[in-house]
Scaffold this motif. Structure first.
Motif, PDB file in Angstrom:
ATOM      1  N   TRP A  47       0.811  -1.225   0.000  1.00 16.19           N
ATOM      2  CA  TRP A  47       0.000   0.000   0.000  1.00 16.19           C
ATOM      3  C   TRP A  47       0.846   1.277   0.000  1.00 16.19           C
ATOM      4  O   TRP A  47       0.307   2.364   0.133  1.00 16.19           O
ATOM      5  CB  TRP A  47      -0.937   0.002   1.206  1.00 16.19           C
ATOM      6  N   VAL A  48       2.159   1.150  -0.129  1.00 13.75           N
ATOM      7  CA  VAL A  48       3.024   2.333  -0.145  1.00 13.75           C
ATOM      8  C   VAL A  48       3.715   2.439  -1.499  1.00 13.75           C
ATOM      9  O   VAL A  48       3.899   1.442  -2.187  1.00 13.75           O
ATOM     10  CB  VAL A  48       4.068   2.281   1.000  1.00 13.75           C
ATOM     11  N   PRO A  49       4.097   3.669  -1.884  1.00 21.83           N
ATOM     12  CA  PRO A  49       3.961   4.935  -1.154  1.00 21.83           C
ATOM     13  C   PRO A  49       2.616   5.637  -1.364  1.00 21.83           C
ATOM     14  O   PRO A  49       2.395   6.701  -0.810  1.00 21.83           O
ATOM     15  CB  PRO A  49       5.090   5.773  -1.737  1.00 21.83           C
ATOM     16  N   GLY A  50       1.723   5.055  -2.191  1.00 18.48           N
ATOM     17  CA  GLY A  50       0.475   5.743  -2.524  1.00 18.48           C
ATOM     18  C   GLY A  50      -0.330   6.189  -1.322  1.00 18.48           C
ATOM     19  O   GLY A  50      -0.760   7.345  -1.239  1.00 18.48           O
ATOM     20  N   THR A  51      -0.509   5.275  -0.353  1.00 14.70           N
ATOM     21  CA  THR A  51      -1.316   5.616   0.822  1.00 14.70           C
ATOM     22  C   THR A  51      -0.643   6.703   1.662  1.00 14.70           C
ATOM     23  O   THR A  51      -1.312   7.598   2.188  1.00 14.70           O
ATOM     24  CB  THR A  51      -1.556   4.363   1.680  1.00 14.70           C
ATOM     25  N   ILE A  52       0.691   6.635   1.781  1.00 18.96           N
ATOM     26  CA  ILE A  52       1.409   7.653   2.552  1.00 18.96           C
ATOM     27  C   ILE A  52       1.180   9.035   1.945  1.00 18.96           C
ATOM     28  O   ILE A  52       0.940  10.018   2.654  1.00 18.96           O
ATOM     29  CB  ILE A  52       2.916   7.337   2.595  1.00 18.96           C
ATOM     30  N   LEU A  53       1.246   9.116   0.627  1.00 16.22           N
ATOM     31  CA  LEU A  53       1.057  10.395  -0.053  1.00 16.22           C
ATOM     32  C   LEU A  53      -0.369  10.902   0.114  1.00 16.22           C
ATOM     33  O   LEU A  53      -0.597  12.093   0.360  1.00 16.22           O
ATOM     34  CB  LEU A  53       1.388  10.251  -1.536  1.00 16.22           C
ATOM     35  N   LEU A  54      -1.347  10.015  -0.017  1.00 17.91           N
ATOM     36  CA  LEU A  54      -2.747  10.423   0.107  1.00 17.91           C
ATOM     37  C   LEU A  54      -3.057  10.937   1.513  1.00 17.91           C
ATOM     38  O   LEU A  54      -3.713  11.964   1.679  1.00 17.91           O
ATOM     39  CB  LEU A  54      -3.661   9.244  -0.243  1.00 17.91           C
ATOM     40  N   VAL A  55      -2.577  10.217   2.530  1.00 18.30           N
ATOM     41  CA  VAL A  55      -2.790  10.671   3.903  1.00 18.30           C
ATOM     42  C   VAL A  55      -1.953  11.919   4.178  1.00 18.30           C
ATOM     43  O   VAL A  55      -2.403  12.852   4.853  1.00 18.30           O
ATOM     44  CB  VAL A  55      -2.439   9.555   4.913  1.00 18.30           C
ATOM     45  N   GLY A  56      -0.745  11.960   3.614  1.00 20.88           N
ATOM     46  CA  GLY A  56       0.126  13.120   3.805  1.00 20.88           C
ATOM     47  C   GLY A  56      -0.482  14.401   3.275  1.00 20.88           C
ATOM     48  O   GLY A  56      -0.256  15.480   3.830  1.00 20.88           O
ATOM     49  N   LEU A  57      -1.265  14.299   2.204  1.00 21.39           N
ATOM     50  CA  LEU A  57      -1.945  15.483   1.673  1.00 21.39           C
ATOM     51  C   LEU A  57      -2.884  16.072   2.715  1.00 21.39           C
ATOM     52  O   LEU A  57      -2.933  17.294   2.917  1.00 21.39           O
ATOM     53  CB  LEU A  57      -2.717  15.112   0.407  1.00 21.39           C
ATOM     54  N   ALA A  58      -3.620  15.206   3.406  1.00 16.41           N
ATOM     55  CA  ALA A  58      -4.527  15.666   4.462  1.00 16.41           C
ATOM     56  C   ALA A  58      -3.743  16.227   5.643  1.00 16.41           C
ATOM     57  O   ALA A  58      -4.134  17.241   6.238  1.00 16.41           O
ATOM     58  CB  ALA A  58      -5.424  14.514   4.919  1.00 16.41           C
ATOM     59  N   VAL A  59      -2.628  15.588   5.967  1.00 15.65           N
ATOM     60  CA  VAL A  59      -1.792  16.065   7.083  1.00 15.65           C
ATOM     61  C   VAL A  59      -1.248  17.457   6.779  1.00 15.65           C
ATOM     62  O   VAL A  59      -1.311  18.371   7.609  1.00 15.65           O
ATOM     63  CB  VAL A  59      -0.630  15.089   7.345  1.00 15.65           C
ATOM     64  N   GLY A  60      -0.707  17.629   5.570  1.00 16.78           N
ATOM     65  CA  GLY A  60      -0.139  18.920   5.202  1.00 16.78           C
ATOM     66  C   GLY A  60      -1.168  20.024   5.184  1.00 16.78           C
ATOM     67  O   GLY A  60      -0.934  21.125   5.695  1.00 16.78           O
ATOM     68  N   ALA A  61      -2.342  19.731   4.601  1.00 17.84           N
ATOM     69  CA  ALA A  61      -3.402  20.738   4.534  1.00 17.84           C
ATOM     70  C   ALA A  61      -3.900  21.098   5.925  1.00 17.84           C
ATOM     71  O   ALA A  61      -4.088  22.278   6.253  1.00 17.84           O
ATOM     72  CB  ALA A  61      -4.553  20.217   3.671  1.00 17.84           C
ATOM     73  N   GLY A  62      -4.095  20.086   6.763  1.00 18.43           N
ATOM     74  CA  GLY A  62      -4.595  20.347   8.112  1.00 18.43           C
ATOM     75  C   GLY A  62      -3.594  21.086   8.975  1.00 18.43           C
ATOM     76  O   GLY A  62      -3.951  22.004   9.726  1.00 18.43           O
ATOM     77  N   ALA A  63      -2.305  20.711   8.872  1.00 19.69           N
ATOM     78  CA  ALA A  63      -1.276  21.372   9.664  1.00 19.69           C
ATOM     79  C   ALA A  63      -1.101  22.822   9.240  1.00 19.69           C
ATOM     80  O   ALA A  63      -0.777  23.695  10.052  1.00 19.69           O
ATOM     81  CB  ALA A  63       0.051  20.616   9.536  1.00 19.69           C
ATOM     82  N   LEU A  64      -1.332  23.088   7.949  1.00 20.81           N
ATOM     83  CA  LEU A  64      -1.144  24.443   7.431  1.00 20.81           C
ATOM     84  C   LEU A  64      -2.253  25.395   7.870  1.00 20.81           C
ATOM     85  O   LEU A  64      -2.014  26.598   8.039  1.00 20.81           O
ATOM     86  CB  LEU A  64      -1.077  24.400   5.900  1.00 20.81           C
ATOM     87  N   LEU A  65      -3.450  24.880   8.089  1.00 18.64           N
ATOM     88  CA  LEU A  65      -4.602  25.734   8.373  1.00 18.64           C
ATOM     89  C   LEU A  65      -4.372  26.659   9.562  1.00 18.64           C
ATOM     90  O   LEU A  65      -4.731  27.834   9.526  1.00 18.64           O
ATOM     91  CB  LEU A  65      -5.849  24.873   8.603  1.00 18.64           C
ATOM     92  N   GLY A  66      -3.756  26.125  10.594  1.00 18.61           N
ATOM     93  CA  GLY A  66      -3.587  26.926  11.802  1.00 18.61           C
ATOM     94  C   GLY A  66      -2.447  27.921  11.749  1.00 18.61           C
ATOM     95  O   GLY A  66      -2.345  28.779  12.627  1.00 18.61           O
TER      96      GLY A  66
END
Length: 249
Positions: A47-66
């Motif tokens: 399931w890698v690296p595809g899943t890491i990248l997909l989840v990482g997109l959410a992590v990056g967007a969420g971390a950036l919001l604040g």
């Protein structure tokens, strides 16, 4: 890949890796891939690296919001350009690595290289050229392994903590999106990656919300030794297992 999802044990390790990686990414602006990639490659290599990248997109967007008000916007164009070029270049070689026995070795070596670079204390001035070059390196590393933060982390090592984390999170989120697009065009993002990511992404906002009280007072340097130690340990375990399997008859 025959199963849509890993079994509960491997899924739980993936979930733990996402939570820990998200905490580190939010507090320091880097580290999600260094923690999540070796752990998820151990638990669910198909399931890698595809899943890491997909989840990482959410992590990056969420971390950036604040912290989006602290982003150094003038730094983004050259870094984004380099990241795009690196991702496109990596897509041409991804088919030879992704889904093979070589991937765990590549992931482990990239993590260990990232740890060494992080400890080396390199000082590189932030210029258009250095941003573009770091972006290219991050694009290649991130697309092949899900670990693209170290080159930018070196550039921002001596920048004020909030500005550093915010700008790195911007590069991180954009980089995940570009790498996903590159792998999708290469036919390496499939339904199982999307399904596993869909089960892990809900952990991201919960983790970001839980860690918010720490973000205002947490010293970036305090988490760095723990993050690097965890990443190195995971990479060594992954590398050892991969080499043992490669040597087995």
């Amino acid at each position: 890949m025959t199963d849509l999802l890993p079994t509960f044990g491997p899924w739980s390790l993936c979930a733990l890796a996402v939570v820990v990686g998200t905490v580190i990414q939010r507090l320091s602006g880097a580290g999600f891939g260094m923690v999540a990639a070796p752990a998820m490659t151990l638990a669910a290599p198909d399931w890698v690296p595809g899943t890491i990248l997909l989840v990482g997109l959410a992590v990056g967007a969420g971390a950036l919001l604040g912290t989006r008000d602290a982003v150094v916007r003038s730094d983004l164009p050259p870094g984004f350009a380099g990241r795009t070029l690196g991702a496109v270049a990596a897509a041409f070689v991804a088919g030879a690595v992704v889904g093979t026995a070589l991937l765990p070795i590549v992931v482990a070596c990239v993590v260990l290289l990232a740890v060494v670079l992080s400890l080396a204390g390199l000082r590189v001035a932030i210029t258009g050229r250095s941003l573009f070059g770091a972006g290219v390196a991050a694009g290649v590393m991130g697309t092949l392994t899900g670990i693209g933060a170290p080159p930018m982390a070196i550039l921002y090592a001596n920048v004020e903590a909030r500005r550093s984390a915010a700008t790195q999170n911007a590069f991180f989120g954009f980089g995940m999106a570009v790498s996903i697009a590159a792998l999708a065009l290469a036919g390496l993002i499939r339904a199982p990656h999307l399904l596993l990511a869909a089960t892990l992404v809900p952990l991201v906002p919960v983790t970001l919300l839980a860690v918010r009280p720490l973000a205002a007072r947490f010293e970036r340097g305090a988490i760095r030794p723990w993050a690097l130690g965890l990443a190195a340990a995971s990479a060594l375990v992954l590398l050892g297992r991969a080499l043992l399997q490669a040597g087995s008859p």
